[in-house]
Write an enzyme that holds these catalytic residues in place. Structure first.
Site, PDB file in Angstrom:
ATOM      1  N   GLY A  84       0.807  -1.239   0.065  1.00  0.00           N
ATOM      2  CA  GLY A  84      -0.009  -0.052   0.160  1.00  0.00           C
ATOM      3  C   GLY A  84       0.940   1.205   0.083  1.00  0.00           C
ATOM      4  O   GLY A  84       1.448   1.716   0.986  1.00  0.00           O
ATOM      5  N   SER A  85       0.941   1.785  -1.279  1.00  0.00           N
ATOM      6  CA  SER A  85       2.317   2.889  -1.327  1.00  0.00           C
ATOM      7  C   SER A  85       1.432   3.995  -1.611  1.00  0.00           C
ATOM      8  O   SER A  85       1.948   4.722  -2.432  1.00  0.00           O
ATOM      9  CB  SER A  85       3.260   2.340  -2.287  1.00  0.00           C
ATOM     10  OG  SER A  85       3.843   1.141  -1.860  1.00  0.00           O
TER      11      SER A  85
ATOM     12  N   MET B 103       1.546   7.249   3.278  1.00  0.00           N
ATOM     13  CA  MET B 103       2.321   6.998   4.141  1.00  0.00           C
ATOM     14  C   MET B 103       3.225   5.918   3.702  1.00  0.00           C
ATOM     15  O   MET B 103       4.510   5.845   4.157  1.00  0.00           O
ATOM     16  CB  MET B 103       1.501   6.419   5.543  1.00  0.00           C
ATOM     17  CG  MET B 103       0.727   7.561   5.845  1.00  0.00           C
ATOM     18  SD  MET B 103       1.664   8.776   6.703  1.00  0.00           S
ATOM     19  CE  MET B 103       2.367   7.740   8.440  1.00  0.00           C
ATOM     20  N   GLY B 104       2.831   5.122   2.748  1.00  0.00           N
ATOM     21  CA  GLY B 104       3.892   3.953   2.114  1.00  0.00           C
ATOM     22  C   GLY B 104       4.871   4.470   1.476  1.00  0.00           C
ATOM     23  O   GLY B 104       5.983   4.128   1.498  1.00  0.00           O
TER      24      GLY B 104
ATOM     25  N   LYS C  31      -5.118   6.888  19.269  1.00  0.00           N
ATOM     26  CA  LYS C  31      -5.109   7.631  18.188  1.00  0.00           C
ATOM     27  C   LYS C  31      -6.499   7.452  17.319  1.00  0.00           C
ATOM     28  O   LYS C  31      -6.995   8.282  16.746  1.00  0.00           O
ATOM     29  CB  LYS C  31      -4.266   6.758  17.061  1.00  0.00           C
ATOM     30  CG  LYS C  31      -4.000   7.285  15.815  1.00  0.00           C
ATOM     31  CD  LYS C  31      -2.852   8.450  15.469  1.00  0.00           C
ATOM     32  CE  LYS C  31      -3.210   9.094  14.267  1.00  0.00           C
ATOM     33  NZ  LYS C  31      -2.367   8.580  13.156  1.00  0.00           N
TER      34      LYS C  31
ATOM     35  N   ASN D 174      -9.005  10.279  15.619  1.00  0.00           N
ATOM     36  CA  ASN D 174      -9.397   9.993  14.128  1.00  0.00           C
ATOM     37  C   ASN D 174     -11.231  10.084  14.308  1.00  0.00           C
ATOM     38  O   ASN D 174     -11.873  10.624  13.592  1.00  0.00           O
ATOM     39  CB  ASN D 174      -9.104   9.096  13.546  1.00  0.00           C
ATOM     40  CG  ASN D 174      -7.534   9.149  13.333  1.00  0.00           C
ATOM     41  OD1 ASN D 174      -6.828   8.190  13.463  1.00  0.00           O
ATOM     42  ND2 ASN D 174      -7.080  10.131  12.708  1.00  0.00           N
TER      43      ASN D 174
ATOM     44  N   ASN E 223     -11.790  13.440  12.385  1.00  0.00           N
ATOM     45  CA  ASN E 223     -12.012  12.975  10.920  1.00  0.00           C
ATOM     46  C   ASN E 223     -13.577  13.181  10.350  1.00  0.00           C
ATOM     47  O   ASN E 223     -13.793  13.787   9.519  1.00  0.00           O
ATOM     48  CB  ASN E 223     -11.328  11.816  10.699  1.00  0.00           C
ATOM     49  CG  ASN E 223      -9.885  11.796  10.774  1.00  0.00           C
ATOM     50  OD1 ASN E 223      -9.293  12.399  11.692  1.00  0.00           O
ATOM     51  ND2 ASN E 223      -9.257  10.726  10.190  1.00  0.00           N
TER      52      ASN E 223
ATOM     53  N   GLU F  67     -12.685   5.430   6.001  1.00  0.00           N
ATOM     54  CA  GLU F  67     -12.095   4.461   6.728  1.00  0.00           C
ATOM     55  C   GLU F  67     -13.226   4.454   7.982  1.00  0.00           C
ATOM     56  O   GLU F  67     -12.987   3.935   9.110  1.00  0.00           O
ATOM     57  CB  GLU F  67     -10.520   4.478   7.394  1.00  0.00           C
ATOM     58  CG  GLU F  67      -9.613   4.504   6.270  1.00  0.00           C
ATOM     59  CD  GLU F  67      -8.199   4.383   6.717  1.00  0.00           C
ATOM     60  OE1 GLU F  67      -7.952   5.676   7.438  1.00  0.00           O
ATOM     61  OE2 GLU F  67      -7.271   3.418   6.501  1.00  0.00           O
TER      62      GLU F  67
HETATM   63  N1  NDP Z   1      -1.795  10.382   5.413  1.00  0.00           N
HETATM   64  C1  NDP Z   1      -1.513  10.491   6.727  1.00  0.00           C
HETATM   65  O1  NDP Z   1      -0.883  11.352   7.174  1.00  0.00           O
HETATM   66  C2  NDP Z   1      -1.527   9.381   7.749  1.00  0.00           C
HETATM   67  C3  NDP Z   1      -2.146   8.086   7.224  1.00  0.00           C
HETATM   68  N2  NDP Z   1      -2.419   7.229   8.353  1.00  0.00           N
HETATM   69  C4  NDP Z   1      -2.992   5.882   7.795  1.00  0.00           C
HETATM   70  O2  NDP Z   1      -2.295   5.113   6.993  1.00  0.00           O
HETATM   71  C5  NDP Z   1      -2.986   4.383   6.058  1.00  0.00           C
HETATM   72  C6  NDP Z   1      -2.696   4.814   4.674  1.00  0.00           C
HETATM   73  O3  NDP Z   1      -3.125   6.128   4.472  1.00  0.00           O
HETATM   74  P1  NDP Z   1      -2.505   6.824   3.352  1.00  0.00           P
HETATM   75  O4  NDP Z   1      -1.109   6.700   2.954  1.00  0.00           O
HETATM   76  O5  NDP Z   1      -2.796   8.289   3.681  1.00  0.00           O
HETATM   77  O6  NDP Z   1      -3.459   6.739   2.065  1.00  0.00           O
HETATM   78  P2  NDP Z   1      -3.497   7.065   0.667  1.00  0.00           P
HETATM   79  O7  NDP Z   1      -4.910   7.797   0.368  1.00  0.00           O
HETATM   80  O8  NDP Z   1      -2.581   7.960   0.212  1.00  0.00           O
HETATM   81  O9  NDP Z   1      -3.345   5.820  -0.175  1.00  0.00           O
HETATM   82  C7  NDP Z   1      -3.886   4.582  -0.023  1.00  0.00           C
HETATM   83  C8  NDP Z   1      -4.150   3.985  -1.075  1.00  0.00           C
HETATM   84  O10 NDP Z   1      -5.114   4.570  -1.878  1.00  0.00           O
HETATM   85  C9  NDP Z   1      -5.053   4.464  -3.260  1.00  0.00           C
HETATM   86  N3  NDP Z   1      -5.028   5.914  -4.120  1.00  0.00           N
HETATM   87  C10 NDP Z   1      -4.876   7.123  -3.197  1.00  0.00           C
HETATM   88  N4  NDP Z   1      -4.882   7.846  -3.951  1.00  0.00           N
HETATM   89  C11 NDP Z   1      -5.414   7.421  -4.955  1.00  0.00           C
HETATM   90  C12 NDP Z   1      -5.941   8.210  -6.138  1.00  0.00           C
HETATM   91  N5  NDP Z   1      -5.847   9.649  -6.327  1.00  0.00           N
HETATM   92  N6  NDP Z   1      -6.414   7.398  -6.985  1.00  0.00           N
HETATM   93  C13 NDP Z   1      -6.423   6.283  -7.135  1.00  0.00           C
HETATM   94  N7  NDP Z   1      -5.979   5.438  -6.048  1.00  0.00           N
HETATM   95  C14 NDP Z   1      -5.485   6.260  -5.156  1.00  0.00           C
HETATM   96  C15 NDP Z   1      -3.799   3.819  -3.406  1.00  0.00           C
HETATM   97  O11 NDP Z   1      -4.163   2.154  -3.436  1.00  0.00           O
HETATM   98  P3  NDP Z   1      -4.804   1.328  -4.504  1.00  0.00           P
HETATM   99  O12 NDP Z   1      -4.453   1.901  -5.705  1.00  0.00           O
HETATM  100  O13 NDP Z   1      -4.553   0.121  -4.209  1.00  0.00           O
HETATM  101  O14 NDP Z   1      -6.174   1.671  -4.439  1.00  0.00           O
HETATM  102  C16 NDP Z   1      -3.105   3.870  -2.144  1.00  0.00           C
HETATM  103  O15 NDP Z   1      -2.223   2.780  -1.887  1.00  0.00           O
HETATM  104  C17 NDP Z   1      -4.292   4.670   6.409  1.00  0.00           C
HETATM  105  O16 NDP Z   1      -4.936   3.609   7.464  1.00  0.00           O
HETATM  106  C18 NDP Z   1      -4.327   6.016   7.130  1.00  0.00           C
HETATM  107  O17 NDP Z   1      -5.370   6.198   7.931  1.00  0.00           O
HETATM  108  C19 NDP Z   1      -1.754   7.106   9.380  1.00  0.00           C
HETATM  109  C20 NDP Z   1      -1.123   8.366   9.811  1.00  0.00           C
HETATM  110  C21 NDP Z   1      -1.185   9.383   9.148  1.00  0.00           C
HETATM  111  C1  KPL Z   2      -4.818  15.298  11.304  1.00  0.00           C
HETATM  112  C2  KPL Z   2      -5.423  14.032  12.288  1.00  0.00           C
HETATM  113  C3  KPL Z   2      -4.254  14.231  13.594  1.00  0.00           C
HETATM  114  C4  KPL Z   2      -6.739  14.257  12.850  1.00  0.00           C
HETATM  115  O1  KPL Z   2      -7.638  13.589  12.849  1.00  0.00           O
HETATM  116  C5  KPL Z   2      -5.032  12.700  11.721  1.00  0.00           C
HETATM  117  O2  KPL Z   2      -4.741  11.703  11.951  1.00  0.00           O
HETATM  118  C6  KPL Z   2      -5.759  12.730  10.210  1.00  0.00           C
HETATM  119  O3  KPL Z   2      -5.963  13.613   9.323  1.00  0.00           O
HETATM  120  O4  KPL Z   2      -6.019  11.546   9.684  1.00  0.00           O
END
Ligand code: NDP
Ligand code: KPL
Length: 308
Positions: free
Chosen positions: A7-8, A11-12, A184, A188, A192, A268
């Site tokens: 899952g990139s 965060m990935g 955490k 959220n 959120n 989520e």
């Molecule tokens: N972002 C943050 O700051 C934080 C996030 N988290 C948690 O980490 C986990 C991953 O979150 P995060 O990295 O933000 O997720 P993203 O939304 O950035 O990406 C998750 C997945 O969604 C798909 N994706 C994202 N954007 C698009 C797009 N524009 N079009 C099509 N597909 C897309 C991709 O998967 P695919 O193509 O396989 O569908 C991707 O691997 C979650 O559980 C989140 O709550 C935790 C702490 C902080």
């Molecule tokens: C900004 C913060 C801390 C608040 O919910 C967060 O974790 C998110 O946006 O998912």
């Protein structure tokens, strides 16, 4: 160490980049074709605290074949089972699987695919945001708490905390990570969903008297249900943590607002407020705020994205 990032998204990419730069063999896995193509053709573009391009391999999950030392799960919660299904070939008898997703209940899903001694649960306050395919925005700092689910995995868990810290990801091995995961989830669950429903920033929610009443009711539901699940949660301590976070993140739209309101993507919610509603029902505990908020978010998904 061979590390797959399963899952990139934002965060990935952050974790993949930092672990790659620390000298590990990192392979990003994702299903989003435009993202894969952009990173293959132009590298991963990074902006924010630094501007650079990082050349890092990326492939579709089912193309990954070599057994990994470590898999870091970073899908959105609703994509987790599909991802675990797709990466069965890379999960060997000694592959450590670290989950850093937000939300509750992921260990039950992962246990269907990974032996318990190899599962590491965690929580992170690092942040990241995708700016478009192949382009991630990384700013400020963060930390990670992790713990092996099973005491037999503790030495491996400590090794993984070390690998993460060598990549400047500030990981600590936590002897009791589950309360931190709930704390955490409560952040959220208060910010959120409400900011996505009210279409507002975190500071605006907390400046509203009624908004604040809703926040306190949600915290109470999380704490009572968590305690019924056997998790040591202290309502005062969680309230302080939520209030502090609301101040430091006052000017931000939470990620659920970005997903649902700004990008019309599913949320989520079933793993945050929805999880507390589900667990509450198992214990005969009423959770009216989490129930209604979960329904309202699903209704808003229907309105903005279309009937599922
Ligand atoms: N972002 C943050 O700051 C934080 C996030 N988290 C948690 O980490 C986990 C991953 O979150 P995060 O990295 O933000 O997720 P993203 O939304 O950035 O990406 C998750 C997945 O969604 C798909 N994706 C994202 N954007 C698009 C797009 N524009 N079009 C099509 N597909 C897309 C991709 O998967 P695919 O193509 O396989 O569908 C991707 O691997 C979650 O559980 C989140 O709550 C935790 C702490 C902080
Ligand atoms: C900004 C913060 C801390 C608040 O919910 C967060 O974790 C998110 O946006 O998912």
């Amino acid at each position: 160490m061979l590390i797959y990032i399963a899952g990139s998204g934002a965060m990935g990419c952050r974790f993949g980049k930092q672990l790659h730069e620390a000298g590990n063999d990192v392979i990003l896995l994702d299903k989003w074709e435009d993202h894969i193509q952009a990173i293959r053709e132009n590298g991963l573009k990074v902006s924010g605290d630094e501007e650079k391009v990082v050349n890092i391999p990326i492939m579709r999950p089912e193309e990954a074949k070599e057994q990994a030392d470590l898999v870091i799960l970073f899908t959105k919660a609703m994509q987790l089972p599909d991802m675990l299904e797709a990466i069965q070939d890379v999960i060997g008898p000694d592959t450590q699987v670290l989950c850093l997703l937000n939300g509750l209940g992921h260990q039950e899903v992962i246990s269907k695919y990974v032996p318990e001694k190899n599962i590491i649960m965690g929580v992170t306050v690092w942040t990241a945001q995708l700016q478009g395919p192949g382009h991630v925005y990384l700013a400020s700092t963060g930390s990670i708490n992790i713990q092996s689910l099973n005491p037999d995995g503790q030495d491996k868990g400590k090794e993984i905390a070390d690998v993460l810290s060598k990549a400047n990801l500030n990981a600590i091995y936590d002897e009791d990570v589950i309360p931190s995961i709930w704390r955490k989830a409560c952040v959220n669950g208060t910010m959120n969903s409400n900011c996505a429903l009210l279409d507002c920033k975190i500071g605006e929610l907390f400046a509203s008297e009624d908004g604040l009443t809703i926040v306190h009711e949600i915290i109470h539901e999380f704490v009572v249900v968590g305690q019924a699940e056997g998790v040591a949660l202290n309502e005062e301590e969680i309230t302080d943590y939520v209030m502090q976070t609301s101040k430091s993140a006052a000017h931000h739209y939470p990620s659920m607002h970005q997903d649902l309101v700004q990008n019309n993507r599913y949320t989520e919610i079933d793993f945050i407020n929805g999880a507390v509603s589900r667990l509450g029902r198992n214990h005969d505990i009423a959770t009216p705020y989490c129930d209604l908020i979960t329904q309202l978010i699903h209704a808003k998904e229907d309105v903005l994205i279309g009937k599922k």
